[in-house]
Design a protein around this motif. Structure first.
Motif, short mmCIF file in Angstrom:
data_model
loop_
_atom_site.label_atom_id
_atom_site.label_comp_id
_atom_site.label_asym_id
_atom_site.label_seq_id
_atom_site.Cartn_x
_atom_site.Cartn_y
_atom_site.Cartn_z
N GLY A 219 0.84 -1.17 -0.04
CA GLY A 219 -0.02 -0.05 -0.11
C GLY A 219 0.90 1.18 0.06
N PHE A 220 2.12 1.24 0.64
CA PHE A 220 2.91 2.46 0.84
C PHE A 220 3.41 2.53 -0.54
N HIS A 221 4.04 1.37 -1.32
CA HIS A 221 4.56 1.44 -2.50
C HIS A 221 3.50 2.10 -3.33
N ARG A 222 2.27 1.87 -3.37
CA ARG A 222 1.28 2.19 -4.52
C ARG A 222 1.00 3.75 -4.15
N ARG A 223 1.01 4.37 -3.02
CA ARG A 223 0.99 5.66 -2.71
C ARG A 223 2.24 6.60 -2.82
N GLY A 224 3.38 5.78 -3.34
CA GLY A 224 4.60 6.66 -3.67
C GLY A 224 5.38 6.86 -2.32
N LYS A 225 4.96 6.20 -1.43
CA LYS A 225 5.79 6.41 -0.03
C LYS A 225 6.92 5.08 -0.11
N TYR A 226 7.88 5.39 -0.88
CA TYR A 226 8.77 4.16 -1.16
C TYR A 226 9.68 3.81 -0.20
N ARG A 227 10.01 4.85 0.83
CA ARG A 227 11.10 4.62 1.84
C ARG A 227 10.23 3.82 2.98
N MET A 228 9.03 4.02 3.18
CA MET A 228 8.18 3.34 4.25
C MET A 228 7.90 1.91 3.62
N ALA A 229 7.79 1.74 2.35
CA ALA A 229 7.38 0.60 1.77
C ALA A 229 8.41 -0.60 2.23
N ILE A 230 9.81 0.05 2.01
CA ILE A 230 10.84 -0.96 2.12
C ILE A 230 10.79 -1.39 3.70
N VAL A 231 10.89 -0.28 4.65
CA VAL A 231 10.92 -0.44 5.93
C VAL A 231 9.79 -1.61 6.36
N GLU A 232 8.43 -1.48 5.91
CA GLU A 232 7.42 -2.16 6.17
C GLU A 232 7.66 -3.72 5.69
N MET A 233 8.32 -3.70 4.37
CA MET A 233 8.38 -5.02 3.84
C MET A 233 9.38 -5.80 4.58
N TYR A 234 10.39 -5.25 4.78
CA TYR A 234 11.51 -5.88 5.63
C TYR A 234 10.98 -6.35 7.00
N THR A 235 10.18 -5.68 7.63
CA THR A 235 9.52 -5.90 9.00
C THR A 235 8.73 -7.29 8.68
N GLY A 236 7.87 -7.22 7.59
CA GLY A 236 6.90 -8.39 7.39
C GLY A 236 7.85 -9.55 7.00
N PHE A 237 8.95 -9.53 6.62
CA PHE A 237 9.82 -10.57 6.31
C PHE A 237 10.34 -11.03 7.41
N GLU A 238 10.90 -10.23 8.45
CA GLU A 238 11.31 -10.79 9.70
C GLU A 238 10.10 -11.48 10.43
N ILE A 239 8.90 -11.03 10.38
CA ILE A 239 7.93 -11.75 11.09
C ILE A 239 7.64 -12.92 10.54
N PHE A 240 7.70 -13.10 9.17
CA PHE A 240 7.26 -14.53 8.35
C PHE A 240 8.48 -15.28 8.80
N MET A 241 9.81 -15.03 8.96
CA MET A 241 10.52 -15.71 9.26
C MET A 241 10.75 -16.37 10.98
N MET A 242 10.04 -15.32 11.70
CA MET A 242 9.96 -15.54 12.82
C MET A 242 9.20 -17.07 12.91
N GLU A 243 7.92 -16.81 12.39
CA GLU A 243 6.77 -17.78 12.23
C GLU A 243 7.14 -19.02 11.75
N TYR A 244 7.82 -18.61 10.51
CA TYR A 244 8.38 -20.11 9.81
C TYR A 244 9.25 -20.99 10.56
N LEU A 245 10.55 -20.26 11.28
CA LEU A 245 11.32 -21.28 11.83
C LEU A 245 10.78 -21.88 12.95
N ARG A 246 9.94 -21.02 13.65
CA ARG A 246 9.34 -21.77 14.98
C ARG A 246 8.62 -22.85 14.53
N LYS A 247 7.74 -22.90 13.25
CA LYS A 247 6.92 -24.03 12.96
C LYS A 247 8.14 -25.25 12.57
#
Length: 339
Positions: A219-247
């Motif tokens: 959503g940030f990317h579509r609205r042209g907020k590219y800096r926040m898009a990368i920060v949020e995407m990286y955070t989502g990746f971290e959360i994904f990896m935490m859940e993935y490894l725990r499983k």
């Protein structure tokens, strides 16, 4: 017995491309109840806002929120009247509640009851709206919407109607429409996807937090907020990896204390290398060298770009940089899902 009814409605700043109707919904894993009865959330894409007066001089009055057919009747009833406004609305979500109170209840009694239930109604309504939005935006839809709404977003354009024994007592619109010009609604989403959304709404399903975070990034990317898009995407990746490894650790039946220790080693590259080797027998750099190069290149890799944003104060991020980062992380997640 007299009955007090309250209708809470909100116009969203985007369309939900689904069929009009009432949908069963669970809130916090349970039905929203009043007097032991479960309540539904209504969706309508056929709503018009009818107003009279001038907002500048404070005399604007909300006349009706109504359908296309009824709106045409107002055109005939109020032709040529000064300050007559008819505005097409986006998707409107609605919830209704009702309470029995004593015989011969007055309008003041109804208002007192509404005041008593106000916090519960507004909180339940806000949760219901956002639950609908979160499930919608994480389902198989093409017309993506940017983010969920908080209380302040809804306060721009929502209203409630209070009735006593089906007689309207008051209708209050809270705030003014601060959203951009309405575009034509996109085509409705596939019937199967609509059915999946409706099913999720009435179960205890909650979209995974990593997926919601990644949707925020898109959503940030579509609205042209590219800096926040990368920060949020990286955070989502971290959360994904935490859940993935725990499983994966649990599937290997590691001791709980060992899992607790390993989960505290949550730096992203550590998880992608050592965590994966412990859980699936290979590191990401070994699994996909090309993607790893795009991710970990110390000069122009995605990880370095995020580091420069967070730690080196990089303020300007281009559309291409954002698009590349989002694509690389998405591809990495797809690779991991297949391991």
């Amino acid at each position: 017995m007299s009955m007090v009814k309250a209708y809470f409605e909100a116009e969203l700043p985007f369309w939900l491309c689904m069929d009009d109707g009432d949908y069963d919904i669970l809130i916090d894993g349970k039905p929203c109840l009043v007097d032991g009865k479960p309540w539904k959330i209504g969706l309508s894409n056929d709503k018009w806002l009818i107003e009279m007066g001038n907002v500048i001089d404070g005399q604007e009055e909300l006349v009706a929120i109504t359908t296309t057919n009824n709106a045409k009747k107002f055109d005939k009833i109020l032709p040529g009247k000064p300050y007559y406004h008819k505005t097409k609305m986006r998707t409107v979500l609605e919830m209704r509640w009702a309470w029995n109170i004593h015989d011969k209840a007055t309008e003041n009694d109804a208002k007192i009851k509404m005041k008593k239930e106000w916090n519960w109604c507004t909180q339940s309504f806000n949760k219901s709206v956002n639950r609908f939005i979160e499930i919608y935006r994480t389902s198989g839809i093409e017309d993506k919407i940017p983010t969920a709404l908080d209380t302040y977003d809804l306060s721009f354009n929502w209203w409630h109607t209070l009735l006593l024994d089906d007689k309207p007592i008051e209708r209050v619109r809270l705030g003014l429409d601060a959203y951009p010009v309405i575009r034509n609604p996109p085509l409705k989403i596939d019937k199967q996807v609509q059915s999946e959304i409706a099913h999720k709404l009435k179960t205890d399903y909650v979209p995974p937090s990593w997926l919601l975070t990644i949707e925020n990034a898109l959503g940030f990317h579509r609205r042209g907020k590219y800096r926040m898009a990368i920060v949020e995407m990286y955070t989502g990746f971290e959360i994904f990896m935490m859940e993935y490894l725990r499983k994966k650790y649990e599937e290997k039946k590691y001791d709980k204390n060992l899992i607790y220790y390993l989960m505290n080693r949550n730096e992203l590259n550590h998880m992608l290398n050592h965590g994966l080797r412990l859980s699936v027998g290979t590191s990401f750099s070994e699994k996909d060298k090309d993607l790893w190069s795009l991710w970990d290149n110390p000069k122009n890799g995605v990880r370095q770009l995020r580091h420069d944003i967070i730690h080196n104060g990089q303020l300007v991020v281009t559309k291409d940089e954002s698009e590349n980062a989002l694509n690389v992380i998405n591809q990495m997640i797809q690779v991991l899902k297949k391991i």
